[in-house]
Design a protein around this motif. Structure first.
Motif, PDB file in Angstrom:
ATOM      1  N   TRP A  16       0.824  -1.200   0.000  1.00  0.00           N
ATOM      2  CA  TRP A  16       0.000   0.000   0.000  1.00  0.00           C
ATOM      3  C   TRP A  16       0.862   1.255   0.000  1.00  0.00           C
ATOM      4  O   TRP A  16       0.613   2.193  -0.770  1.00  0.00           O
ATOM      5  CB  TRP A  16      -0.962   0.017   1.195  1.00  0.00           C
ATOM      6  N   LEU A  17       1.891   1.301   0.848  1.00  0.00           N
ATOM      7  CA  LEU A  17       2.728   2.500   0.929  1.00  0.00           C
ATOM      8  C   LEU A  17       3.486   2.739  -0.374  1.00  0.00           C
ATOM      9  O   LEU A  17       3.665   3.890  -0.781  1.00  0.00           O
ATOM     10  CB  LEU A  17       3.689   2.395   2.116  1.00  0.00           C
ATOM     11  N   ARG A  18       3.897   1.671  -1.034  1.00  0.00           N
ATOM     12  CA  ARG A  18       4.562   1.839  -2.324  1.00  0.00           C
ATOM     13  C   ARG A  18       3.594   2.392  -3.372  1.00  0.00           C
ATOM     14  O   ARG A  18       3.953   3.285  -4.136  1.00  0.00           O
ATOM     15  CB  ARG A  18       5.157   0.517  -2.788  1.00  0.00           C
ATOM     16  N   LEU A  19       2.382   1.855  -3.411  1.00  0.00           N
ATOM     17  CA  LEU A  19       1.377   2.370  -4.349  1.00  0.00           C
ATOM     18  C   LEU A  19       1.046   3.825  -4.030  1.00  0.00           C
ATOM     19  O   LEU A  19       0.956   4.660  -4.937  1.00  0.00           O
ATOM     20  CB  LEU A  19       0.112   1.512  -4.313  1.00  0.00           C
ATOM     21  N   ALA A  20       0.877   4.139  -2.755  1.00  0.00           N
ATOM     22  CA  ALA A  20       0.571   5.519  -2.360  1.00  0.00           C
ATOM     23  C   ALA A  20       1.695   6.461  -2.788  1.00  0.00           C
ATOM     24  O   ALA A  20       1.434   7.576  -3.264  1.00  0.00           O
ATOM     25  CB  ALA A  20       0.337   5.595  -0.843  1.00  0.00           C
ATOM     26  N   ALA A  21       2.937   6.030  -2.654  1.00  0.00           N
ATOM     27  CA  ALA A  21       4.067   6.867  -3.071  1.00  0.00           C
ATOM     28  C   ALA A  21       4.039   7.098  -4.587  1.00  0.00           C
ATOM     29  O   ALA A  21       4.259   8.218  -5.057  1.00  0.00           O
ATOM     30  CB  ALA A  21       5.390   6.220  -2.649  1.00  0.00           C
ATOM     31  N   VAL A  22       3.745   6.043  -5.358  1.00  0.00           N
ATOM     32  CA  VAL A  22       3.642   6.197  -6.823  1.00  0.00           C
ATOM     33  C   VAL A  22       2.511   7.163  -7.168  1.00  0.00           C
ATOM     34  O   VAL A  22       2.671   8.032  -8.026  1.00  0.00           O
ATOM     35  CB  VAL A  22       3.435   4.826  -7.510  1.00  0.00           C
ATOM     36  N   MET A  23       1.361   7.029  -6.472  1.00  0.00           N
ATOM     37  CA  MET A  23       0.219   7.912  -6.758  1.00  0.00           C
ATOM     38  C   MET A  23       0.549   9.366  -6.450  1.00  0.00           C
ATOM     39  O   MET A  23      -0.011  10.270  -7.066  1.00  0.00           O
ATOM     40  CB  MET A  23      -1.013   7.470  -5.957  1.00  0.00           C
ATOM     41  N   GLU A  24       1.438   9.623  -5.527  1.00  0.00           N
ATOM     42  CA  GLU A  24       1.848  10.996  -5.216  1.00  0.00           C
ATOM     43  C   GLU A  24       2.925  11.496  -6.169  1.00  0.00           C
ATOM     44  O   GLU A  24       2.866  12.618  -6.654  1.00  0.00           O
ATOM     45  CB  GLU A  24       2.362  11.083  -3.770  1.00  0.00           C
ATOM     46  N   LEU A  26       4.083  10.218  -9.271  1.00  0.00           N
ATOM     47  CA  LEU A  26       3.885  10.179 -10.721  1.00  0.00           C
ATOM     48  C   LEU A  26       3.144  11.406 -11.252  1.00  0.00           C
ATOM     49  O   LEU A  26       3.614  12.034 -12.212  1.00  0.00           O
ATOM     50  CB  LEU A  26       3.187   8.877 -11.139  1.00  0.00           C
ATOM     51  N   PRO A  27       2.007  11.807 -10.657  1.00  0.00           N
ATOM     52  CA  PRO A  27       1.358  13.024 -11.176  1.00  0.00           C
ATOM     53  C   PRO A  27       2.259  14.253 -11.095  1.00  0.00           C
ATOM     54  O   PRO A  27       2.274  15.078 -12.016  1.00  0.00           O
ATOM     55  CB  PRO A  27       0.123  13.185 -10.286  1.00  0.00           C
ATOM     56  N   ALA A  28       3.040  14.363 -10.033  1.00  0.00           N
ATOM     57  CA  ALA A  28       3.942  15.505  -9.900  1.00  0.00           C
ATOM     58  C   ALA A  28       5.002  15.496 -10.996  1.00  0.00           C
ATOM     59  O   ALA A  28       5.334  16.541 -11.565  1.00  0.00           O
ATOM     60  CB  ALA A  28       4.597  15.503  -8.514  1.00  0.00           C
ATOM     61  N   ALA A  29       5.525  14.318 -11.310  1.00  0.00           N
ATOM     62  CA  ALA A  29       6.540  14.218 -12.366  1.00  0.00           C
ATOM     63  C   ALA A  29       5.944  14.526 -13.736  1.00  0.00           C
ATOM     64  O   ALA A  29       6.566  15.213 -14.559  1.00  0.00           O
ATOM     65  CB  ALA A  29       7.166  12.823 -12.359  1.00  0.00           C
ATOM     66  N   LEU A  30       4.733  14.031 -14.001  1.00  0.00           N
ATOM     67  CA  LEU A  30       4.069  14.332 -15.273  1.00  0.00           C
ATOM     68  C   LEU A  30       3.770  15.821 -15.386  1.00  0.00           C
ATOM     69  O   LEU A  30       3.996  16.428 -16.440  1.00  0.00           O
ATOM     70  CB  LEU A  30       2.778  13.514 -15.404  1.00  0.00           C
ATOM     71  N   ASN A  31       3.280  16.410 -14.300  1.00  0.00           N
ATOM     72  CA  ASN A  31       3.018  17.856 -14.293  1.00  0.00           C
ATOM     73  C   ASN A  31       4.295  18.649 -14.535  1.00  0.00           C
ATOM     74  O   ASN A  31       4.289  19.620 -15.292  1.00  0.00           O
ATOM     75  CB  ASN A  31       2.394  18.288 -12.965  1.00  0.00           C
ATOM     76  N   ALA A  32       5.376  18.258 -13.879  1.00  0.00           N
ATOM     77  CA  ALA A  32       6.632  19.003 -13.991  1.00  0.00           C
ATOM     78  C   ALA A  32       7.098  19.070 -15.441  1.00  0.00           C
ATOM     79  O   ALA A  32       7.485  20.134 -15.932  1.00  0.00           O
ATOM     80  CB  ALA A  32       7.705  18.375 -13.108  1.00  0.00           C
ATOM     81  N   GLN A  33       7.054  17.931 -16.143  1.00  0.00           N
ATOM     82  CA  GLN A  33       7.489  17.918 -17.541  1.00  0.00           C
ATOM     83  C   GLN A  33       6.584  18.785 -18.397  1.00  0.00           C
ATOM     84  O   GLN A  33       7.057  19.592 -19.201  1.00  0.00           O
ATOM     85  CB  GLN A  33       7.517  16.476 -18.071  1.00  0.00           C
ATOM     86  N   LEU A  34       5.267  18.626 -18.232  1.00  0.00           N
ATOM     87  CA  LEU A  34       4.331  19.392 -19.060  1.00  0.00           C
ATOM     88  C   LEU A  34       4.413  20.885 -18.769  1.00  0.00           C
ATOM     89  O   LEU A  34       4.370  21.705 -19.695  1.00  0.00           O
ATOM     90  CB  LEU A  34       2.903  18.882 -18.849  1.00  0.00           C
TER      91      LEU A  34
END
Length: 166
Positions: A16-24, A26-34
């Motif tokens: 769960w903690l690994r999935l929660a970390a990815v959910m936090e 990944l969107p930040a990384a996608l936003n940063a690039q865009l």
């Protein structure tokens, strides 16, 4: 503590903690690039991309809201930004005077065409290329299983992948 709560064991908690970390992260990384490359956030880009794939590059506002998992007020703010930039325009829906259609403009189409390669490179670098082919299959299967619970009516994926989600 509530004795009836089915607490997570160590393995479940770790997953769960690994999935929660990815959910936090990944969107930040996608936003940063865009934001860095295209001055768009992920919701802006995703909205433009969904419009670019729609027939006549047009969707009802309610359809785009479902596809982007946005409330109508949130989508309205997104569309205001995109309309101000000249990427989207609002039109009355011919079949329903109460509905509004959102239309991707030529400038919006050009923005999607410009933004897509960098976004795909980022998705590939952060997710696709990080996994072996069998892991990618597992990720797809796991995601589909979670979506059965999160989106049992298939509101998001049906509009993107077709009614069977394939």
């Amino acid at each position: 503590m509530d004795d009836e709560t089915p607490w997570l064991d160590d393995e479940q908690r770790r997953a769960w903690l690994r999935l929660a970390a990815v959910m936090e992260l990944l969107p930040a990384a996608l936003n940063a690039q865009l934001e860095r490359d295209e001055q768009l956030n992920h919701v802006d880009y995703y909205s433009l991309a969904m419009l670019s794939e729609a027939p006549d590059r047009t969707l009802r506002a309610t359809e785009l809201a479902a596809m982007t998992n946005a409330t109508l007020p949130r989508l309205s703010r997104v569309v205001n930004r995109l309309a101000d930039a000249g990427y989207v325009r609002r039109e009355p829906c011919p079949g329903d005077r109460r509905a509004t259609n959102l239309v991707l403009t030529e400038a919006g189409w050009a923005k999607v065409v410009q933004a897509a390669p960098g976004h795909v490179r980022t998705v590939r670098a952060l997710v696709v290329d990080a996994l072996e082919p069998e892991q990618l299959d597992q990720l797809s299967a796991i995601s589909a299983r979670l979506l059965e619970r999160l989106d049992p009516e298939h509101k998001m994926l049906a509009s993107m992948l077709g009614p069977d989600g394939a």
